[in-house]
Design a protein around this motif. Sequence first.
Motif, PDB file in Angstrom:
ATOM      1  N   LEU A 137      24.785 103.315  54.845  1.00  0.00           N
ATOM      2  CA  LEU A 137      25.349 102.203  54.094  1.00  0.00           C
ATOM      3  C   LEU A 137      26.582 102.647  53.311  1.00  0.00           C
ATOM      4  CD1 LEU A 137      25.097  99.252  53.240  1.00  0.00           C
ATOM      5  CD2 LEU A 137      23.503  99.971  51.457  1.00  0.00           C
ATOM      6  N   LEU A 138      26.502 103.797  52.663  1.00  0.00           N
ATOM      7  CA  LEU A 138      27.646 104.319  51.920  1.00  0.00           C
ATOM      8  C   LEU A 138      28.804 104.671  52.849  1.00  0.00           C
ATOM      9  CD1 LEU A 138      25.788 106.604  49.348  1.00  0.00           C
ATOM     10  CD2 LEU A 138      27.175 104.601  48.791  1.00  0.00           C
ATOM     11  N   GLU A 139      28.476 105.286  53.980  1.00  0.00           N
ATOM     12  CA  GLU A 139      29.504 105.701  54.938  1.00  0.00           C
ATOM     13  C   GLU A 139      30.196 104.523  55.610  1.00  0.00           C
ATOM     14  OE1 GLU A 139      27.238 108.216  57.464  1.00  0.00           O
ATOM     15  OE2 GLU A 139      27.278 109.926  56.082  1.00  0.00           O
ATOM     16  N   SER A 140      29.586 103.338  55.528  1.00  0.00           N
ATOM     17  CA  SER A 140      30.190 102.150  56.144  1.00  0.00           C
ATOM     18  C   SER A 140      31.485 101.748  55.449  1.00  0.00           C
ATOM     19  CB  SER A 140      29.200 100.983  56.117  1.00  0.00           C
ATOM     20  OG  SER A 140      29.031 100.496  54.786  1.00  0.00           O
ATOM     21  N   ASP A 151      18.901 111.687  38.412  1.00  0.00           N
ATOM     22  CA  ASP A 151      17.896 112.083  39.397  1.00  0.00           C
ATOM     23  C   ASP A 151      18.165 111.477  40.767  1.00  0.00           C
ATOM     24  OD1 ASP A 151      16.566 113.571  37.494  1.00  0.00           O
ATOM     25  OD2 ASP A 151      15.162 111.977  36.973  1.00  0.00           O
ATOM     26  N   GLU A 152      18.555 110.198  40.785  1.00  0.00           N
ATOM     27  CA  GLU A 152      18.824 109.518  42.055  1.00  0.00           C
ATOM     28  C   GLU A 152      20.028 110.117  42.757  1.00  0.00           C
ATOM     29  OE1 GLU A 152      17.252 105.417  39.949  1.00  0.00           O
ATOM     30  OE2 GLU A 152      19.383 105.680  40.423  1.00  0.00           O
ATOM     31  N   ALA A 153      21.108 110.355  41.994  1.00  0.00           N
ATOM     32  CA  ALA A 153      22.320 110.916  42.587  1.00  0.00           C
ATOM     33  C   ALA A 153      22.086 112.336  43.089  1.00  0.00           C
ATOM     34  CB  ALA A 153      23.456 110.907  41.559  1.00  0.00           C
ATOM     35  N   THR A 154      21.310 113.115  42.331  1.00  0.00           N
ATOM     36  CA  THR A 154      20.990 114.480  42.735  1.00  0.00           C
ATOM     37  C   THR A 154      20.184 114.494  44.024  1.00  0.00           C
ATOM     38  OG1 THR A 154      21.019 115.274  40.445  1.00  0.00           O
ATOM     39  CG2 THR A 154      19.843 116.618  42.057  1.00  0.00           C
ATOM     40  N   GLU A 160      23.839 119.641  49.537  1.00  0.00           N
ATOM     41  CA  GLU A 160      25.260 119.595  49.851  1.00  0.00           C
ATOM     42  C   GLU A 160      26.123 120.091  48.699  1.00  0.00           C
ATOM     43  OE1 GLU A 160      26.982 116.372  51.905  1.00  0.00           O
ATOM     44  OE2 GLU A 160      25.076 115.589  52.651  1.00  0.00           O
ATOM     45  N   TYR A 161      25.714 119.813  47.484  1.00  0.00           N
ATOM     46  CA  TYR A 161      26.465 120.214  46.311  1.00  0.00           C
ATOM     47  C   TYR A 161      25.509 120.771  45.268  1.00  0.00           C
ATOM     48  CZ  TYR A 161      30.500 117.536  48.027  1.00  0.00           C
ATOM     49  OH  TYR A 161      31.529 117.067  48.768  1.00  0.00           O
ATOM     50  N   ASN A 162      26.084 121.394  44.250  1.00  0.00           N
ATOM     51  CA  ASN A 162      25.270 121.801  43.117  1.00  0.00           C
ATOM     52  C   ASN A 162      24.692 120.553  42.454  1.00  0.00           C
ATOM     53  OD1 ASN A 162      25.907 124.532  43.455  1.00  0.00           O
ATOM     54  ND2 ASN A 162      27.802 124.308  42.261  1.00  0.00           N
ATOM     55  N   ALA A 163      23.470 120.664  41.980  1.00  0.00           N
ATOM     56  CA  ALA A 163      22.782 119.508  41.393  1.00  0.00           C
ATOM     57  C   ALA A 163      23.222 119.311  39.945  1.00  0.00           C
ATOM     58  CB  ALA A 163      21.272 119.701  41.474  1.00  0.00           C
ATOM     59  N   ASP A 164      24.378 118.715  39.736  1.00  0.00           N
ATOM     60  CA  ASP A 164      24.824 118.387  38.388  1.00  0.00           C
ATOM     61  C   ASP A 164      25.547 117.046  38.428  1.00  0.00           C
ATOM     62  OD1 ASP A 164      27.931 118.781  38.302  1.00  0.00           O
ATOM     63  OD2 ASP A 164      27.175 120.506  39.391  1.00  0.00           O
ATOM     64  N   PRO A 165      25.648 116.348  37.295  1.00  0.00           N
ATOM     65  CA  PRO A 165      26.206 114.995  37.271  1.00  0.00           C
ATOM     66  C   PRO A 165      27.641 114.904  37.780  1.00  0.00           C
ATOM     67  CG  PRO A 165      25.051 115.476  35.224  1.00  0.00           C
ATOM     68  CD  PRO A 165      25.129 116.761  35.988  1.00  0.00           C
ATOM     69  N   ALA A 167      29.169 116.819  39.963  1.00  0.00           N
ATOM     70  CA  ALA A 167      29.149 116.934  41.421  1.00  0.00           C
ATOM     71  C   ALA A 167      28.631 115.651  42.061  1.00  0.00           C
ATOM     72  CB  ALA A 167      28.279 118.117  41.839  1.00  0.00           C
ATOM     73  N   ALA A 168      27.659 115.005  41.393  1.00  0.00           N
ATOM     74  CA  ALA A 168      27.104 113.760  41.919  1.00  0.00           C
ATOM     75  C   ALA A 168      28.166 112.660  41.945  1.00  0.00           C
ATOM     76  CB  ALA A 168      25.913 113.323  41.073  1.00  0.00           C
ATOM     77  N   VAL A 169      28.966 112.575  40.871  1.00  0.00           N
ATOM     78  CA  VAL A 169      30.037 111.576  40.818  1.00  0.00           C
ATOM     79  C   VAL A 169      31.056 111.835  41.920  1.00  0.00           C
ATOM     80  CG1 VAL A 169      32.006 110.783  39.453  1.00  0.00           C
ATOM     81  CG2 VAL A 169      29.780 111.021  38.374  1.00  0.00           C
ATOM     82  N   GLU A 170      31.425 113.090  42.107  1.00  0.00           N
ATOM     83  CA  GLU A 170      32.397 113.430  43.141  1.00  0.00           C
ATOM     84  C   GLU A 170      31.850 113.144  44.535  1.00  0.00           C
ATOM     85  OE1 GLU A 170      35.448 114.186  42.676  1.00  0.00           O
ATOM     86  OE2 GLU A 170      35.350 114.378  40.506  1.00  0.00           O
ATOM     87  N   PHE A 171      30.559 113.381  44.716  1.00  0.00           N
ATOM     88  CA  PHE A 171      29.927 113.112  46.008  1.00  0.00           C
ATOM     89  C   PHE A 171      29.974 111.623  46.325  1.00  0.00           C
ATOM     90  CE2 PHE A 171      26.094 111.929  48.417  1.00  0.00           C
ATOM     91  CZ  PHE A 171      26.285 112.696  49.562  1.00  0.00           C
TER      92      PHE A 171
END
Length: 202
Positions: A137-140, A151-154, A160-165, A167-171
């Motif tokens: 859905l996101l890739e669409s 927690d959800e973003a992590t 794929e990335y370090n588990a921090d906020p 990195a989650a925003v950038e992802f």
Amino acid sequence: ISRASSSPTIEKTRHPLSESIASSFSSPPPPSPPLRHPVHAGKYKWQTYKEVCEMIQKVGSFIRSCGYGQGVKCGINGANCPGWIISMEACNAQGFYCVPLYDTLAISLAKQEGLLVSLDLASFEMVRKFKLPLMKLLESGNIDLCFSNQDEATELQKDEYNADPVAAVEFLAKYCKRNVVTLGHNGCIAKHGKEVRKLPQL
């Protein structure tokens, strides 16, 4: 319930409801009862009317700060959860047209109608169970705004990335221009295009 309504029946219903909300606006919520289905429901806590009202104001202000004004059409797609209701009320408070989107309604058709599509990740259990369809859905490229807690973003960007906020925003920014990761008492991190802001809890 509309205050502008002249129906006596609605007025009789609205008055005690309004009085109840006003009297308990900032009152501490009751303790959370034991979960009947802990495997499916996950942990939760009660929120006061004041906390919900403040979140509605934040979400509505954020959408408006992205350049959208009164009368814009905003589609909301997500599981039944508090975030879904908050997003809907935020749209109502700002004068946006709120259009609920379900699995039975193609998001691509909503985009053709010029709707904004908001996605709430609901819970980390939901993300863990439905990670593949969520990623599709996101890739669409059809998601304009994504809401999640830390927690959800992590969980979504695990392995794929370090588990921090941050990195989650950038992802999430790889897939939608606007995204918000809430951090509990530490506020939230919001990104719109190249602009990243960390906002304190109100």
